[in-house]
Design a protein around this motif. Structure first.
Motif, PDB file in Angstrom:
ATOM      1  N   LEU A 187       2.685  11.029  -9.127  1.00 45.69           N
ATOM      2  CA  LEU A 187       2.128  11.850 -10.244  1.00 45.69           C
ATOM      3  C   LEU A 187       1.469  13.021  -9.821  1.00 45.69           C
ATOM      4  O   LEU A 187       1.685  14.088 -10.411  1.00 45.69           O
ATOM      5  N   ALA A 188       1.111  13.159  -8.698  1.00 45.89           N
ATOM      6  CA  ALA A 188       0.262  14.307  -8.047  1.00 45.89           C
ATOM      7  C   ALA A 188       1.185  15.439  -7.338  1.00 45.89           C
ATOM      8  O   ALA A 188       0.775  16.369  -7.300  1.00 45.89           O
ATOM      9  N   GLY A 189       2.204  14.994  -6.555  1.00 49.27           N
ATOM     10  CA  GLY A 189       2.870  15.640  -5.815  1.00 49.27           C
ATOM     11  C   GLY A 189       3.649  16.926  -6.662  1.00 49.27           C
ATOM     12  O   GLY A 189       3.230  18.390  -6.247  1.00 49.27           O
ATOM     13  N   PRO A 190       4.498  16.668  -7.764  1.00 48.60           N
ATOM     14  CA  PRO A 190       4.939  17.710  -8.277  1.00 48.60           C
ATOM     15  C   PRO A 190       3.778  18.573  -9.254  1.00 48.60           C
ATOM     16  O   PRO A 190       3.982  19.899  -9.340  1.00 48.60           O
ATOM     17  N   LEU A 191       2.713  17.992  -9.525  1.00 48.75           N
ATOM     18  CA  LEU A 191       1.781  18.724 -10.066  1.00 48.75           C
ATOM     19  C   LEU A 191       1.418  19.777  -8.905  1.00 48.75           C
ATOM     20  O   LEU A 191       0.926  21.183  -9.285  1.00 48.75           O
ATOM     21  N   VAL A 192       1.021  19.384  -7.575  1.00 45.68           N
ATOM     22  CA  VAL A 192       0.308  20.190  -6.775  1.00 45.68           C
ATOM     23  C   VAL A 192       1.583  21.548  -6.465  1.00 45.68           C
ATOM     24  O   VAL A 192       1.086  22.614  -6.358  1.00 45.68           O
ATOM     25  N   ALA A 193       2.721  20.901  -6.521  1.00 42.86           N
ATOM     26  CA  ALA A 193       3.927  21.975  -6.322  1.00 42.86           C
ATOM     27  C   ALA A 193       3.993  22.969  -7.563  1.00 42.86           C
ATOM     28  O   ALA A 193       4.128  24.201  -7.145  1.00 42.86           O
ATOM     29  N   ALA A 194       3.800  22.656  -8.526  1.00 46.65           N
ATOM     30  CA  ALA A 194       3.838  23.332  -9.813  1.00 46.65           C
ATOM     31  C   ALA A 194       2.803  24.428  -9.645  1.00 46.65           C
ATOM     32  O   ALA A 194       2.834  25.505 -10.028  1.00 46.65           O
ATOM     33  N   LEU A 195       1.578  23.979  -9.268  1.00 46.49           N
ATOM     34  CA  LEU A 195       0.383  24.882  -9.381  1.00 46.49           C
ATOM     35  C   LEU A 195       0.393  25.913  -8.077  1.00 46.49           C
ATOM     36  O   LEU A 195      -0.037  27.125  -8.439  1.00 46.49           O
ATOM     37  N   ALA A 196       1.041  25.379  -6.913  1.00 43.90           N
ATOM     38  CA  ALA A 196       1.315  26.495  -6.056  1.00 43.90           C
ATOM     39  C   ALA A 196       2.402  27.647  -6.248  1.00 43.90           C
ATOM     40  O   ALA A 196       2.474  28.632  -5.840  1.00 43.90           O
ATOM     41  N   ALA A 201      10.998  14.124  -1.648  1.00 42.30           N
ATOM     42  CA  ALA A 201      10.182  13.520  -0.644  1.00 42.30           C
ATOM     43  C   ALA A 201       9.351  12.205  -1.191  1.00 42.30           C
ATOM     44  O   ALA A 201       8.963  11.230  -0.236  1.00 42.30           O
ATOM     45  N   VAL A 202       8.957  12.286  -2.517  1.00 52.13           N
ATOM     46  CA  VAL A 202       7.996  10.960  -2.957  1.00 52.13           C
ATOM     47  C   VAL A 202       9.230   9.949  -2.844  1.00 52.13           C
ATOM     48  O   VAL A 202       8.646   8.786  -2.419  1.00 52.13           O
ATOM     49  N   ALA A 203      10.426   9.873  -3.092  1.00 47.97           N
ATOM     50  CA  ALA A 203      11.297   8.763  -3.273  1.00 47.97           C
ATOM     51  C   ALA A 203      11.374   8.337  -1.861  1.00 47.97           C
ATOM     52  O   ALA A 203      11.680   7.027  -1.601  1.00 47.97           O
ATOM     53  N   ALA A 204      11.536   9.191  -0.865  1.00 43.39           N
ATOM     54  CA  ALA A 204      11.635   8.861   0.317  1.00 43.39           C
ATOM     55  C   ALA A 204      10.666   7.938   1.065  1.00 43.39           C
ATOM     56  O   ALA A 204      10.809   6.956   1.872  1.00 43.39           O
ATOM     57  N   ILE A 205       9.458   8.266   0.698  1.00 41.48           N
ATOM     58  CA  ILE A 205       8.304   7.081   1.171  1.00 41.48           C
ATOM     59  C   ILE A 205       8.067   6.123   0.472  1.00 41.48           C
ATOM     60  O   ILE A 205       7.331   5.246   0.901  1.00 41.48           O
ATOM     61  N   GLY A 206       8.636   6.410  -0.748  1.00 33.93           N
ATOM     62  CA  GLY A 206       8.258   5.029  -1.878  1.00 33.93           C
ATOM     63  C   GLY A 206       9.341   4.335  -2.184  1.00 33.93           C
ATOM     64  O   GLY A 206      10.068   4.062  -1.573  1.00 33.93           O
ATOM     65  N   ASN A 207       9.442   4.056  -3.580  1.00 33.49           N
ATOM     66  CA  ASN A 207      10.521   3.284  -4.273  1.00 33.49           C
ATOM     67  C   ASN A 207      11.266   4.188  -5.278  1.00 33.49           C
ATOM     68  O   ASN A 207      10.670   5.192  -5.566  1.00 33.49           O
ATOM     69  N   ARG A 208      11.963   3.487  -5.716  1.00 30.85           N
ATOM     70  CA  ARG A 208      12.850   4.107  -6.963  1.00 30.85           C
ATOM     71  C   ARG A 208      11.857   4.463  -8.029  1.00 30.85           C
ATOM     72  O   ARG A 208      12.111   5.387  -8.778  1.00 30.85           O
ATOM     73  N   LEU A 247       1.021  -1.298  -0.011  1.00 29.84           N
ATOM     74  CA  LEU A 247      -0.018   0.109  -0.066  1.00 29.84           C
ATOM     75  C   LEU A 247       0.853   1.137  -0.083  1.00 29.84           C
ATOM     76  O   LEU A 247       0.627   2.164  -0.804  1.00 29.84           O
ATOM     77  N   ARG A 248       1.902   1.407   0.970  1.00 29.61           N
ATOM     78  CA  ARG A 248       2.720   2.451   0.898  1.00 29.61           C
ATOM     79  C   ARG A 248       3.354   2.617  -0.344  1.00 29.61           C
ATOM     80  O   ARG A 248       3.280   4.083  -1.058  1.00 29.61           O
ATOM     81  N   ASP A 249       3.739   1.863  -1.015  1.00 29.99           N
ATOM     82  CA  ASP A 249       4.398   1.865  -2.656  1.00 29.99           C
ATOM     83  C   ASP A 249       3.269   2.707  -3.751  1.00 29.99           C
ATOM     84  O   ASP A 249       3.568   3.242  -4.290  1.00 29.99           O
ATOM     85  N   ARG A 250       2.012   1.792  -3.351  1.00 30.20           N
ATOM     86  CA  ARG A 250       0.664   2.363  -4.376  1.00 30.20           C
ATOM     87  C   ARG A 250       0.775   3.861  -4.040  1.00 30.20           C
ATOM     88  O   ARG A 250       0.311   4.689  -4.912  1.00 30.20           O
ATOM     89  N   ILE A 251       0.817   4.253  -2.866  1.00 29.58           N
ATOM     90  CA  ILE A 251       0.419   5.685  -2.408  1.00 29.58           C
ATOM     91  C   ILE A 251       1.690   6.535  -2.903  1.00 29.58           C
ATOM     92  O   ILE A 251       1.373   7.716  -3.501  1.00 29.58           O
TER      93      ILE A 251
END
Length: 249
Positions: free
Chosen positions: A16-25, A48-55, A6-10
């Motif tokens: 996908l969404a993190g950089p989009l939200v950062a760019a919009l901000a 941040a994404v790589a730290a909570i997920g995988n490569r 589940l952690r890797d799916r998140i």
């Protein structure tokens, strides 16, 4: 195959969404903040994404960051086109740096998990060795090891058979490999074979019995876990030998 954690799916969704939200901000500040600084902020999102997920999540985040940097933060806006050569260079560097940093962050996370896992395995081996030192503890050690094997190999169950070898079930070898008949079985690729898998218990070179593993077919266990399983089985055999159990034959 084992389900994707589940952690890797998140983390993949965040990639996908993190950089989009950062760019919009960053959009309200794109005329006041340099593109280089905005790219650095997007790199932070990738890390941040790589730290909570995988490569893979990190690589996806790097690609997403480069795409949204192009689309929202460089002229002409809202188009996947970059007019300025400096912006092109910044976008390329964002992608390259994001990929490299994401791999490093994912590797650091993996090494941390391996360290924690090693500590837990060592604790199991230590606890079994301590129990085996108690005089007459052979039977108790066998029961304890059966529970440990069920846990570390994620089995449906595990039982111990004293005495003679009956039949020719798949066998977990001392090097962590699995043999079916006379052929090696790729557990890492195919998971456990169907049916029970034996792990033989020897003490002082003498055969005392075998643990019969009951895995779910197709579900894999790591080589590290299988090697620990063999070590625990050996400790059970040693405990039986010390307790004065009579070996088969």
């Amino acid at each position: 195959m084992a389900p994707y954690p589940l952690r890797d799916r998140i983390a993949l969704l965040a990639g996908l969404a993190g950089p989009l939200v950062a760019a919009l901000a960053l959009m309200p500040f794109r005329t006041d903040v340099s593109n280089t600084n905005m790219a650095l902020i997007l790199v932070v999102a990738v890390v941040a994404v790589a730290a909570i997920g995988n490569r893979f999540a990190g690589a996806l985040a790097a690609l997403s960051a480069a795409a949204w940097f192009d689309f929202f933060l460089t002229r002409p806006y809202q188009r996947f086109t970059i007019a300025g050569s400096r912006d092109i260079a910044t976008a390329v560097l964002l992608l390259v740096v994001g990929l490299l940093v994401s791999q490093l962050a994912a590797r650091a996370r993996r090494l941390r998990l391996v360290t924690v896992t090693d500590a837990r395995y060592l604790a199991r081996i230590h606890d079994t060795a301590q129990m085996a030192r108690i005089p007459g503890s052979g039977g108790a050690v066998v029961d304890f090891v059966a529970k440990q094997l069920t846990d570390i190999l994620h089995l449906r169950g595990c039982r111990f058979e004293y005495g003679s070898l009956l039949g020719h079930p798949p066998r977990l070898e001392a090097d962590g490999s699995v043999v079916v008949g006379h052929r090696s079985w790729d557990v890492d690729r195919h998971g456990w074979p169907e049916g029970e898998v034996e792990v033989r218990a020897f003490g002082n070179g003498r055969y005392f019995g075998r643990f019969m593993l009951q895995p779910d077919p197709g579900v894999a266990s790591t080589l590290q876990a299988r090697l620990v399983a063999v070590t625990l089985a050996d400790q059970a055999g040693t405990a039986l030998d010390t307790s004065g159990a009579v070996p088969d034959g």
